[in-house]
Design a protein around this motif. Structure first.
Motif, mmCIF file in Angstrom:
data_model
loop_
_atom_site.group_PDB
_atom_site.id
_atom_site.type_symbol
_atom_site.label_atom_id
_atom_site.label_comp_id
_atom_site.label_asym_id
_atom_site.label_seq_id
_atom_site.Cartn_x
_atom_site.Cartn_y
_atom_site.Cartn_z
ATOM 1 N N LEU A 1 19.031 65.544 65.371
ATOM 2 C CA LEU A 1 19.527 64.464 64.516
ATOM 3 C C LEU A 1 21.027 64.334 64.703
ATOM 4 O O LEU A 1 21.717 65.331 64.894
ATOM 5 N N GLY A 2 21.520 63.118 64.591
ATOM 6 C CA GLY A 2 22.950 62.865 64.567
ATOM 7 C C GLY A 2 23.326 62.355 63.191
ATOM 8 O O GLY A 2 22.726 61.398 62.695
ATOM 9 N N LEU A 3 24.268 63.019 62.540
ATOM 10 C CA LEU A 3 24.678 62.649 61.192
ATOM 11 C C LEU A 3 26.109 62.154 61.179
ATOM 12 O O LEU A 3 26.967 62.697 61.863
ATOM 13 N N GLU A 4 26.353 61.134 60.369
ATOM 14 C CA GLU A 4 27.710 60.682 60.083
ATOM 15 C C GLU A 4 28.019 61.080 58.653
ATOM 16 O O GLU A 4 27.276 60.741 57.729
ATOM 17 N N PHE A 5 29.124 61.818 58.461
ATOM 18 C CA PHE A 5 29.519 62.232 57.121
ATOM 19 C C PHE A 5 30.126 61.037 56.396
ATOM 20 O O PHE A 5 31.071 60.429 56.873
ATOM 21 N N LEU A 6 29.588 60.726 55.227
ATOM 22 C CA LEU A 6 30.073 59.606 54.438
ATOM 23 C C LEU A 6 30.983 60.039 53.300
ATOM 24 O O LEU A 6 31.950 59.356 52.983
ATOM 25 N N ARG A 7 30.656 61.189 52.682
ATOM 26 C CA ARG A 7 31.420 61.605 51.504
ATOM 27 C C ARG A 7 31.353 63.116 51.340
ATOM 28 O O ARG A 7 30.290 63.717 51.454
ATOM 29 N N SER B 1 36.061 70.732 50.543
ATOM 30 C CA SER B 1 35.179 70.835 51.704
ATOM 31 C C SER B 1 35.786 70.140 52.920
ATOM 32 O O SER B 1 35.705 70.646 54.039
ATOM 33 N N GLU B 2 36.411 68.992 52.697
ATOM 34 C CA GLU B 2 37.034 68.280 53.818
ATOM 35 C C GLU B 2 38.171 69.107 54.418
ATOM 36 O O GLU B 2 38.311 69.199 55.634
ATOM 37 N N LYS B 3 38.965 69.737 53.565
ATOM 38 C CA LYS B 3 40.069 70.585 54.035
ATOM 39 C C LYS B 3 39.518 71.757 54.852
ATOM 40 O O LYS B 3 40.029 72.068 55.933
ATOM 41 N N VAL C 1 30.612 74.488 53.490
ATOM 42 C CA VAL C 1 31.139 73.124 53.368
ATOM 43 C C VAL C 1 30.011 72.239 52.858
ATOM 44 O O VAL C 1 28.942 72.164 53.471
ATOM 45 N N ASP C 2 30.240 71.603 51.719
ATOM 46 C CA ASP C 2 29.235 70.725 51.119
ATOM 47 C C ASP C 2 29.542 69.275 51.445
ATOM 48 O O ASP C 2 30.594 68.762 51.070
ATOM 49 N N ILE C 3 28.617 68.640 52.132
ATOM 50 C CA ILE C 3 28.716 67.219 52.448
ATOM 51 C C ILE C 3 27.870 66.499 51.395
ATOM 52 O O ILE C 3 26.654 66.681 51.345
#
Length: 102
Positions: A70-76, A81-83, A55-57
């Motif tokens: 670290l805590g990451l928030e996915f922006l895009r 990948s989202e599916k 999955v590519d973020i």
């Protein structure tokens, strides 16, 4: 949701590997030996388990940095990948509910 598998990431000033320790649709917690600052935007590739495609973020912002965690928030991320991420998280949630008797 607890999950453990590897990932790679790249930012303007950092390039490294890490271990995912918690995963949600909108973000994750990870551990790495690299120094990554809060607010940095990263490209992240989740190396999904069980032969699933990675999955590519495209963009994830570091919301917290505490020691190696670290805590990451996915922006895009791309639609594919989202599916894949949604399906993986849903399967894990369903499996968790089944083992909890819910």
């Amino acid at each position: 949701m607890p999950a453990e598998f590897s990932l790679t990431f790249r930012g303007k000033q950092v390039d490294g590997k890490g271990r995912l320790v918690d995963l949600a649709i909108r973000g994750c917690a990870m551990e790495t030996d690299e120094v990554v600052k809060r607010g940095e935007v990263l490209q992240v590739t989740l190396k999904m388990p069980n032969g699933r495609p990675p999955v590519d973020i495209e963009a994830a912002v570091v919301r917290y940095s505490q020691g190696i965690r670290l805590g990451l928030e996915f922006l895009r991320m791309g639609e594919k990948s989202e599916k894949e991420l949604r399906e993986f998280v849903q399967e894990r949630l369903d499996r968790h509910k089944a083992t909890q008797g819910a």
